[in-house]
Design an enzyme around this catalytic site. Structure first.
Site, PDB file in Angstrom:
ATOM      1  N   GLY A   9      28.160  15.843  15.614  1.00  0.00           N
ATOM      2  CA  GLY A   9      28.192  15.069  16.831  1.00  0.00           C
ATOM      3  C   GLY A   9      26.963  15.994  17.648  1.00  0.00           C
ATOM      4  N   ARG A  35      28.345   7.323   6.328  1.00  0.00           N
ATOM      5  CA  ARG A  35      27.644   8.165   7.042  1.00  0.00           C
ATOM      6  C   ARG A  35      26.465   9.053   6.393  1.00  0.00           C
ATOM      7  NH1 ARG A  35      27.364   7.259  12.017  1.00  0.00           N
ATOM      8  NH2 ARG A  35      27.375   9.655  12.471  1.00  0.00           N
ATOM      9  N   LYS A 182      38.334  28.723  31.012  1.00  0.00           N
ATOM     10  CA  LYS A 182      37.692  27.588  30.760  1.00  0.00           C
ATOM     11  C   LYS A 182      38.583  26.391  31.003  1.00  0.00           C
ATOM     12  CE  LYS A 182      33.910  24.834  29.477  1.00  0.00           C
ATOM     13  NZ  LYS A 182      34.040  24.080  28.375  1.00  0.00           N
ATOM     14  N   ASN A 186      38.964  23.546  33.452  1.00  0.00           N
ATOM     15  CA  ASN A 186      38.955  21.967  33.149  1.00  0.00           C
ATOM     16  C   ASN A 186      40.071  21.380  33.616  1.00  0.00           C
ATOM     17  OD1 ASN A 186      37.403  22.471  30.191  1.00  0.00           O
ATOM     18  ND2 ASN A 186      36.671  22.071  32.128  1.00  0.00           N
ATOM     19  N   ASN A 190      39.012  18.351  35.646  1.00  0.00           N
ATOM     20  CA  ASN A 190      38.591  17.085  34.927  1.00  0.00           C
ATOM     21  C   ASN A 190      39.995  15.898  35.380  1.00  0.00           C
ATOM     22  OD1 ASN A 190      36.874  18.862  34.028  1.00  0.00           O
ATOM     23  ND2 ASN A 190      37.218  18.376  31.730  1.00  0.00           N
ATOM     24  N   ASN A 200      32.280  15.184  39.980  1.00  0.00           N
ATOM     25  CA  ASN A 200      32.961  16.553  40.232  1.00  0.00           C
ATOM     26  C   ASN A 200      32.952  16.737  41.717  1.00  0.00           C
ATOM     27  OD1 ASN A 200      33.369  16.581  37.676  1.00  0.00           O
ATOM     28  ND2 ASN A 200      31.889  18.260  37.092  1.00  0.00           N
ATOM     29  N   SER A 250      33.594  15.928  31.528  1.00  0.00           N
ATOM     30  CA  SER A 250      33.837  15.377  30.207  1.00  0.00           C
ATOM     31  C   SER A 250      34.914  14.306  29.941  1.00  0.00           C
ATOM     32  CB  SER A 250      33.925  16.529  29.292  1.00  0.00           C
ATOM     33  OG  SER A 250      35.197  17.234  29.479  1.00  0.00           O
TER      34      SER A 250
END
Ligand code: NAD
Ligand code: KPL
Length: 303
Positions: A9, A35, A182, A186, A190, A200, A250
């Site tokens: 990804g 794929r 982190k 978040n 978030n 944000n 995100s």
């Protein structure tokens, strides 16, 4: 030593393209024949950096290929990690090294528990990438990759390969502190951006709520033995809100695009950890309930 990449990804492609560009052996592991066929039709992975596109014809294979895997970058979402690793587990050589590049906490331990004969390194990344189309990746934000092993402070010798590939990184003897910090950032940012449907920067207008979440997150980190990760959390949250003011978080992007969030590995993990420590953190609990209600109303997965 070949770099196998499972999860082609955004971040997996970004790593694969940079490793291949440096002349290092890389192989993508794609989920199924469809794929693989689509990848062959695309003719490789395209990295778009500073407006310039470059295609890399990186070899690709299925999980059930036969060659043993000695080094694997796992770059899928946290909720896919265990299943993705299970699909290649029998190919992992004893002592193989896995880099687990998942946001939040919980998935790394679950994978590591399943692989007692391998070394699992945890990665925390602040790089930004997105996929404008299948097998294309835009390098959207310079950042840092912290790598570490909670059971062994010795860095592996191959970190120089990342240097050679221009992948900004730093060895972290206390990677769990990085991941907790982190996660706390978040959790403070978030969910509120989802609930207020905002960028944000607009959280500057919800300063009281942000401050009270930060004080509960500090209590959580301290209660979980992560005092260092708790230091100056509120200031850091305000700094990130300011530095990323124009961005959507995100989680906001996931919800806006009708995708599953990594809630169980972020706020869900935080609330579960608080309960295990018998900490009463009402703001965090309430935030989780509000978020779950919001997701339910939109028909999105609640975990
Ligand atoms: P992504 O959704 O773009 O890519 C994940 C890929 O894994 C997808 O292509 C998916 O098909 C593949 N995958 C899932 N299960 C698989 C399986 N069983 N076999 C083969 N492939 C499988 O995700 P991403 O944005 O690259 O994020 C990966 C992790 O990195 C997440 O935890 C995310 O929160 C974190 N992260 C992302 C960014 C970013 O800018 N994209 C930044 C920092 C952290
Ligand atoms: O990591 C982030 C995200 O959006 O997931 C930031 C920008 C720090 C906001 O929490």
């Amino acid at each position: 030593m070949t770099w196998h990449i499972l999860g082609a990804g955004s971040l997996g492609s970004l790593w694969a393209a940079r490793l291949a560009r440096a002349g290092l052996p890389v192989r993508l592991i794609l989920r199924n024949r469809q794929r693989l066929e689509a990848y062959r039709q695309a003719g490789g992975l395209t990295l778009i950096e500073a407006g310039q596109a470059q295609r890399f014809a990186i070899p690709a294979e299925l999980p059930q290929a036969h060659a043993p895997i000695h080094r694997l970058l796992l770059a899928c979402k946290a909720y896919d990690a265990q299943q993705a690793v299970a699909s290649i587990a029998r190919r992992l050589a004893p002592g193989a090294e896995l880099l687990l590049l998942q946001n939040g906490l919980g998935s790394q331990d679950a994978v590591a528990r399943d692989l007692p004969a391998q070394r699992c390194l945890f990665v925390s990344s602040t790089e930004g990438a997105f996929r404008p189309a299948d097998f294309q990746v835009v390098f959207a934000g310079q950042g840092q990759n912290w790598l570490g092993d909670p059971h062994d402070p010795q860095p592996p010798a191959w970190l120089s390969e990342l240097q050679h590939a221009g992948i900004t990184h730093q060895w972290s003897p206390d990677i769990l502190a990085r991941l907790w910090r982190k996660l706390a950032l978040n959790c403070a940012i978030n969910p509120l951006t989802v609930l207020y449907d905002c960028r944000n920067g607009e959280l500057a207008g919800h300063s009281v709520e942000v401050a009270s979440l930060c004080s509960e997150l500090v209590a959580l980190l301290q209660g979980c033995g992560q005092a260092a990760a708790a230091e100056h959390l509120h200031e850091d949250v305000l700094r990130v809100i300011h530095a990323t003011a124009a961005n959507y978080s995100s989680m906001h992007q996931d919800v806006a695009q009708g995708r599953r969030t990594e809630l169980s590995y972020l706020l869900g993990y935080a609330c579960a950890a608080a309960r295990r420590q018998q900490l009463h953190l009402p703001q965090l609990e309430q935030l989780q309930q509000r978020l779950i209600k919001h997701l339910r109303e939109r028909g999105l997965p609640l975990d």
